[in-house]
Scaffold this motif. Structure first.
Motif, short mmCIF file in Angstrom:
data_model
loop_
_atom_site.label_atom_id
_atom_site.label_comp_id
_atom_site.label_asym_id
_atom_site.label_seq_id
_atom_site.Cartn_x
_atom_site.Cartn_y
_atom_site.Cartn_z
N ARG A 1 33.18 50.16 37.57
CA ARG A 1 34.08 49.04 37.27
C ARG A 1 33.29 47.76 37.02
NH1 ARG A 1 38.50 49.19 41.79
NH2 ARG A 1 39.37 47.50 40.57
N PRO B 1 32.59 43.89 37.35
CA PRO B 1 32.89 42.87 38.36
C PRO B 1 33.78 41.76 37.77
CG PRO B 1 30.52 43.25 38.20
CD PRO B 1 31.16 43.99 37.07
N ALA B 2 34.75 41.33 38.55
CA ALA B 2 35.62 40.22 38.15
C ALA B 2 34.91 38.91 38.48
CB ALA B 2 36.94 40.29 38.89
N GLU C 1 34.39 35.43 40.08
CA GLU C 1 34.94 34.89 41.31
C GLU C 1 36.05 33.89 41.01
OE1 GLU C 1 33.44 32.56 45.29
OE2 GLU C 1 32.01 33.78 44.16
N GLN D 1 42.10 34.55 37.95
CA GLN D 1 43.52 34.78 38.22
C GLN D 1 44.27 35.04 36.92
OE1 GLN D 1 44.47 30.99 40.03
NE2 GLN D 1 44.39 31.89 42.07
N GLN E 1 51.02 51.13 42.11
CA GLN E 1 49.92 50.64 41.26
C GLN E 1 49.22 51.80 40.55
OE1 GLN E 1 49.04 47.33 40.81
NE2 GLN E 1 50.95 46.99 41.90
N MET F 1 42.91 52.27 39.99
CA MET F 1 42.08 51.13 39.58
C MET F 1 40.68 51.52 39.14
SD MET F 1 43.94 48.44 39.76
CE MET F 1 45.57 48.05 40.37
N ASP F 2 40.29 52.79 39.30
CA ASP F 2 38.94 53.21 38.93
C ASP F 2 38.92 54.12 37.71
OD1 ASP F 2 40.12 55.37 40.14
OD2 ASP F 2 38.40 55.87 41.41
N GLU G 1 36.84 44.75 39.20
CA GLU G 1 36.60 44.90 40.63
C GLU G 1 36.20 43.56 41.22
OE1 GLU G 1 36.39 45.95 44.31
OE2 GLU G 1 37.00 47.46 42.87
N PRO G 2 36.97 42.93 42.09
CA PRO G 2 38.30 43.36 42.52
C PRO G 2 39.30 43.16 41.38
CG PRO G 2 37.83 41.19 43.41
CD PRO G 2 36.58 41.64 42.71
N PRO G 3 40.46 43.82 41.48
CA PRO G 3 41.45 43.71 40.41
C PRO G 3 41.90 42.27 40.19
CG PRO G 3 42.06 45.46 41.94
CD PRO G 3 40.91 44.71 42.55
N VAL G 4 42.01 41.89 38.94
CA VAL G 4 42.61 40.61 38.57
C VAL G 4 44.04 40.96 38.18
CG1 VAL G 4 42.53 38.61 37.03
CG2 VAL G 4 40.39 39.67 37.83
#
Length: 143
Positions: free
Chosen positions: A26, A28-29, A31, A34, A83, A86-87, A130-133
């Motif tokens: 995944r 990376p989101a 930081e 939103q 949901q 997510m992966d 990751e983490p999900p937005v």
């Protein structure tokens, strides 16, 4: 003999299809990233065809397949009871709509009644970050 070879071929194809749905690394989101709804508002009453506008903060929008850091594209989740995984790449269904060209709004047509909507940002491969937005779930009433 012929039946056995068709069964073997079927098993091979099923195995290959399953392998393509395996978990993938995944992205990376950024930081603080939103995603949110600009329109409609939570609790809104809308016509059967209505506009949905997507908002994104802390990252940019890029079409699917484009590998630019701190970007992704929108997916609209409609009426999901749970949901998505997510992966894995998000499937394309009536309940998971892809905006892989980088769109930031759309027209949605739904039958009368209450419906839930949620936004989820995916990477270049349609895999959630990751983490999900992911946005808050909103509810609209279609008249």
């Amino acid at each position: 003999m012929r039946t056995l070879s068709f069964l073997s071929l079927g098993a091979l194809l099923l195995g290959a299809a399953t392998a393509t749905l395996a978990a993938v690394p995944r992205t990376p989101a950024p930081e603080g990233a939103q995603v949110y709804f600009i329109e409609p508002a939570d609790g809104a009453t809308v016509g059967q065809t209505f506009t949905v506008k997507f908002g994104l903060k802390g990252m940019g929008v890029a079409p699917a397949g484009v590998d630019v850091p701190a970007t992704g594209h929108h997916h609209l989740l409609i009426g999901l009871a749970e949901q998505p995984e997510m992966d894995k790449p998000l499937p394309m269904t009536d309940s998971i709509r892809h905006f892989g060209k980088g769109q930031t709004e759309t027209q949605v047509t739904l039958p009368p009644g209450k419906h839930t909507l949620q936004l989820l940002v995916g990477d270049k491969n349609h895999v959630p970050l990751e983490p999900p937005v992911i946005s808050q779930t909103i509810t609209v009433t279609v008249k």
